[in-house]
Design an enzyme around this catalytic site. Structure first.
Site, PDB file in Angstrom:
ATOM      1  N   SER A   1       0.863  -1.349   0.204  1.00 60.34           N
ATOM      2  CA  SER A   1       0.174   0.021  -0.155  1.00 60.34           C
ATOM      3  C   SER A   1       0.747   1.228  -0.042  1.00 60.34           C
ATOM      4  O   SER A   1       1.694   1.510  -0.791  1.00 60.34           O
ATOM      5  CB  SER A   1      -0.895   0.048   1.171  1.00 60.34           C
ATOM      6  OG  SER A   1      -2.180   0.940   0.948  1.00 60.34           O
TER       7      SER A   1
ATOM      8  N   ASP B   1     -10.274  -4.490  -4.937  1.00 62.65           N
ATOM      9  CA  ASP B   1      -9.686  -3.674  -4.143  1.00 62.65           C
ATOM     10  C   ASP B   1     -10.214  -2.270  -3.909  1.00 62.65           C
ATOM     11  O   ASP B   1     -10.097  -1.515  -4.713  1.00 62.65           O
ATOM     12  CB  ASP B   1      -8.011  -3.487  -4.531  1.00 62.65           C
ATOM     13  CG  ASP B   1      -7.303  -2.752  -3.051  1.00 62.65           C
ATOM     14  OD1 ASP B   1      -7.931  -2.185  -2.262  1.00 62.65           O
ATOM     15  OD2 ASP B   1      -5.930  -2.915  -3.109  1.00 62.65           O
TER      16      ASP B   1
ATOM     17  N   HIS C   1      -7.771  -5.439  -0.153  1.00 62.10           N
ATOM     18  CA  HIS C   1      -6.558  -4.521   0.045  1.00 62.10           C
ATOM     19  C   HIS C   1      -5.233  -5.377   0.824  1.00 62.10           C
ATOM     20  O   HIS C   1      -4.307  -4.730   0.667  1.00 62.10           O
ATOM     21  CB  HIS C   1      -6.662  -3.186   0.732  1.00 62.10           C
ATOM     22  CG  HIS C   1      -5.596  -2.268   0.390  1.00 62.10           C
ATOM     23  ND1 HIS C   1      -5.157  -2.030  -0.760  1.00 62.10           N
ATOM     24  CD2 HIS C   1      -5.073  -1.418   1.549  1.00 62.10           C
ATOM     25  CE1 HIS C   1      -4.066  -1.040  -0.578  1.00 62.10           C
ATOM     26  NE2 HIS C   1      -4.156  -0.657   0.844  1.00 62.10           N
TER      27      HIS C   1
END
Length: 266
Positions: free
Chosen positions: A98, A220, A248
Site C-alpha cells: 500500500s 480492491d 487490499h
C-alpha cells in the site's frame, strides 16, 4: 532516544548473521509489521529479514510523530533510508504494501544502491481521480472519509475494516485489521490518512530503475485495477501480476499466493 532509527521505528531483524540476501517488509496504513508475519516466516531460513513500523503506527515511538514533519511520504522514505544505513543494507529485496509501495519507491530514488528488486503490493501513486486518470476516489468522497474519521473514529473503523479487508467469510481478518486501526491515536490516523490520500507521486514513477513486481488483487476498494495498470505502464522494468485474492490485504488473506509470487520473482 529519537535519533536511533532502529528504536524509533521498532525495527525487527531476523537472521542478522544470515549469508542470504536481505528482505525488507514494510506495512501499509492501519497495520504494523505483524501484518507480514505469515509471509516473512516463509523466508526465515535463507534470508536476513528486516521489519519495522512506520512512525505513527504499531510500536514506533509515539513521540516521533509530528504532523508537520510527516506531511508527505518523503519523510517516511527518509526513515527507511536511515533504517537501511543503520543496518548497512545494500542491494536488498524491498517489499512494500500500500502506502509503503510509494515510500519504498521514493527511498529507492533517493538512494539507488539500497534495493536491487522491488515488490509493490496494492500500491498507488495517486488515490484521487484526475483528468485521464482513475485513482478510485473523488475529493467529496475523501472529504466524507475524513469527516467520518473525525466525528467517530471507532465507528469509522468498524465500517472501513471489513470493506478494505473483504473476505466476508473470514470475519476474523477484518477484526484483526480493526484492532490495529483502533490502536492508532485517532488524530494521528486522520493526519496520516490525509497525507496518503492527497499524495501524488505519478511524476516519480519513471525515476525508478529497478526490477519491479507489482501485485494486485482482483478487487480492491482502495486501489482499483486501473491504478495497477498505470503503474505497470509507467515503471520501467516492471511486471504486473493479478493474484488470486480479494481485498487490499492479500499478504494477510492469501499469504500463500504472495509467498509464491515473491519466490518466483526473486
Amino acid at each position: 532516544m529519537l535519533s536511533d532509527p532502529l528504536v524509533k521505528n521498532n525495527v525487527t531483524v531476523v537472521n542478522n548473521d544470515s549469508k542470504g540476501r536481505t528482505i525488507i517488509f514494510a506495512h501499509g496504513f492501519g497495520t504494523d509489521q505483524n501484518a507480514w508475519k505469515e509471509v516473512s516466516t516463509a523466508f526465515a531460513n535463507d534470508h536476513r529479514m528486516v521489519l519495522y513500523d512506520n512512525v505513527g503506527a504499531g510500536k514506533a515511538q509515539p513521540e516521533a510523530f509530528s504532523p508537520n514533519r510527516y506531511d508527505s511520504l518523503h519523510s517516511y522514505a527518509d526513515d527507511l533510508v536511515e533504517i537501511c544505513a543503520a543496518l548497512d543494507v545494500k542491494d536488498a529485496i524491498m517489499v512494500g504494501h500500500s502506502v509503503s509501495g510509494m515510500i519504498s519507491l521514493l527511498a529507492a530514488i533517493k538512494q539507488p544502491d539500497l534495493f536491487s528488486e522491488m515488490i509493490l503490493v496494492g500500491a498507488s501513486p495517486r488515490y484521487l481521480n484526475d483528468d485521464g486518470y482513475v485513482g478510485g476516489f473523488d475529493q467529496p468522497s475523501l472529504n466524507g472519509l475524513y469527516d467520518a474519521m473525525a466525528n467517530n473514529y471507532y465507528a469509522w473503523v468498524s465500517g472501513f475494516a471489513p470493506a478494505a479487508m473483504a473476505n466476508p467469510d473470514r470475519p476474523e481478518l477484518a477484526m484483526g485489521f480493526a484492532e490495529t486501526l483502533s490502536a492508532i491515536r485517532p488524530d494521528i490516523a486522520q493526519s496520516v490518512a490525509r497525507v496518503i490520500f492527497q499524495s501524488d507521486h505519478r511524476a516519480d514513477l519513471h525515476k525508478l530503475n529497478k526490477r519491479t513486481l507489482l501485485l494486485q488483487t482482483k478487487h480492491d476498494i482502495a486501489v482499483p485495477m486501473q491504478v495497477a495498470e498505470y503503474l505497470a505502464r509507467n515503471i520501467g522494468n516492471s511486471t504486473m501480476h493479478v493474484v488470486d485474492a480479494e481485498g487490499h490485504f492479500p499478504h494477510i488473506s492469501a499469504a500463500k499466493e504472495i509467498i509464491r509470487e515473491i519466490r518466483n520473482f526473486i
